[in-house]
Design a protein around this motif. Structure first.
Motif, PDB file in Angstrom:
ATOM      1  N   THR A 191       0.904  -1.145  -0.087  1.00 39.58           N
ATOM      2  CA  THR A 191      -0.146  -0.016  -0.030  1.00 39.58           C
ATOM      3  C   THR A 191       0.878   1.253   0.239  1.00 39.58           C
ATOM      4  O   THR A 191       0.274   2.151  -0.432  1.00 39.58           O
ATOM      5  CB  THR A 191      -1.016  -0.034   1.157  1.00 39.58           C
ATOM      6  OG1 THR A 191      -0.301  -0.121   2.431  1.00 39.58           O
ATOM      7  CG2 THR A 191      -1.893  -1.028   1.163  1.00 39.58           C
ATOM      8  N   LYS A 238       2.139  -3.660 -11.699  1.00 40.75           N
ATOM      9  CA  LYS A 238       1.888  -2.486 -10.735  1.00 40.75           C
ATOM     10  C   LYS A 238       1.616  -2.894  -9.505  1.00 40.75           C
ATOM     11  O   LYS A 238       0.827  -3.870  -9.182  1.00 40.75           O
ATOM     12  CB  LYS A 238       0.646  -1.845 -11.477  1.00 40.75           C
ATOM     13  CG  LYS A 238       0.302  -0.502 -10.706  1.00 40.75           C
ATOM     14  CD  LYS A 238      -0.819   0.141 -11.496  1.00 40.75           C
ATOM     15  CE  LYS A 238      -1.261   1.406 -10.724  1.00 40.75           C
ATOM     16  NZ  LYS A 238      -2.362   2.208 -11.265  1.00 40.75           N
ATOM     17  N   GLU A 240      -0.455  -2.604  -6.357  1.00 46.15           N
ATOM     18  CA  GLU A 240      -1.637  -2.153  -5.773  1.00 46.15           C
ATOM     19  C   GLU A 240      -2.471  -3.059  -5.148  1.00 46.15           C
ATOM     20  O   GLU A 240      -2.142  -4.227  -5.181  1.00 46.15           O
ATOM     21  CB  GLU A 240      -2.604  -1.499  -7.063  1.00 46.15           C
ATOM     22  CG  GLU A 240      -2.787  -2.646  -8.140  1.00 46.15           C
ATOM     23  CD  GLU A 240      -3.687  -2.233  -9.271  1.00 46.15           C
ATOM     24  OE1 GLU A 240      -3.919  -0.895  -9.336  1.00 46.15           O
ATOM     25  OE2 GLU A 240      -3.931  -2.928 -10.088  1.00 46.15           O
ATOM     26  N   ASN A 284      -2.637  -7.982  -3.292  1.00 46.26           N
ATOM     27  CA  ASN A 284      -2.438  -7.616  -4.662  1.00 46.26           C
ATOM     28  C   ASN A 284      -1.678  -8.601  -5.510  1.00 46.26           C
ATOM     29  O   ASN A 284      -1.089  -8.468  -6.547  1.00 46.26           O
ATOM     30  CB  ASN A 284      -1.468  -6.433  -4.750  1.00 46.26           C
ATOM     31  CG  ASN A 284      -0.032  -6.563  -4.647  1.00 46.26           C
ATOM     32  OD1 ASN A 284       0.327  -7.341  -4.140  1.00 46.26           O
ATOM     33  ND2 ASN A 284       0.699  -5.598  -5.239  1.00 46.26           N
TER      34      ASN A 284
END
Length: 287
Positions: A191, A238, A240, A284
């Motif tokens: 995060t 990515k 996330e 994620n």
């Protein structure tokens, strides 16, 4: 002029807790080398066994020879990492080897990735269910792999994937070398990756490098296929996080949810980047 030897640091901790993601980020720095679990830890243990008390060679191998051979493992294995100033070797057993590691490399640091144990079990169970036509090597027989209860209980044994890593980490956390240890919680890594990585650099005493958190790459399909657990070391590009529910039965989840001893800072000199105990679960895929 010959290149100077690199500095060695170590990545350890719990499985499915972000060690591959951390290595994928660190390796973006051209001065650093980092990767998934290397064979150096197994070679280290095997060599140690060869000149320990139960070996016929023990009496003829001096303490200095032992240290030279063990330190030589790292230098020889990573000799092809030309131009790298810092090498991070990853292995879950390093938390159980701190006295030897820090005697060989006094300036070394150990970064241990951690995650609520219930979510570690959940993550492994998800991978297991995603490979329904494969008997992964994580389990020895049908008695161990039959149900989610037998699978989780097997993984939690002190000599198995999760149980060993948890016990080794707890040993290091409360041990005399804890001030060389940095625990990084998975939730924060996915995060707030830049904030966490800046703290990692500070802990290591390294100059900050601008990382790309939108394009992170790492995969080891051949290794994962050999283990029978596809996707074990795949990192999504990515970083996330999204909230999700566990697939573990409630009683089983609760059984393992309270094992995050690193939430309590008393009686330990370890460094910890952590969230509050009741933080919401996130994922994620970059474990």
């Amino acid at each position: 002029m010959a290149n100077s030897a690199p500095s060695f640091h170590f990545i350890s901790g719990l499985p499915r807790s972000g060690s591959t993601l951390l290595a994928a980020l660190l390796r973006q720095n051209p001065r650093f080398h980092a990767g998934m679990t290397s064979p150096v830890g197994s070679l280290f243990s095997a060599l140690l066994n060869q000149f320990s008390a139960d070996s016929e060679f023990g009496p003829v191998v001096t303490q200095e020879q032992r240290k030279r051979m063990l330190s030589g493992l790292f230098g020889n294995y990573y000799a092809d990492q030309v131009g790298k100033d810092v090498v991070f070797d990853t292995n879950r057993q390093w938390c159980a080897k701190l006295p030897a590691l820090l005697d060989l490399f006094p300036q070394a640091k150990v970064i241990a990735c951690v995650r609520n144990v219930a979510w570690v079990m959940d993550s492994i169970e998800r991978l297991y269910r995603a490979n329904p036509y494969e008997n992964t090597k994580l389990f020895n027989d049908d008695a161990e792999r039959n149900t989610v209860y037998s699978r989780v209980d097997t993984l939690a044994q002190r000599n198995r994937l999760v149980g060993f890593a948890w016990a080794a980490l707890k040993d290091a956390y409360y041990g005399e070398h804890a001030n060389s240890l940095l625990l990084v919680e998975y939730d924060l890594l996915v995060t707030q990756p830049e904030k966490v990585l800046r703290l990692v650099y500070e802990f290591l005493g390294e100059t900050w490098f601008e990382h790309d958190f939108e394009q992170v790459e790492y995969d080891a399909p051949e290794f994962d296929q050999a283990l029978g657990l596809k996707g074990l070391h795949k990192v999504r590009p990515k970083i996330e996080a999204t909230a999700r529910r566990t697939i573990l039965p409630p009683d089983l989840f609760e059984q393992y949810a309270q094992l995050d001893f690193w939430k309590d800072s008393q009686n330990s000199e370890a460094n910890v980047i952590r969230t509050a105990r009741n933080a919401r679960a996130i994922d994620n895929g970059n474990d």
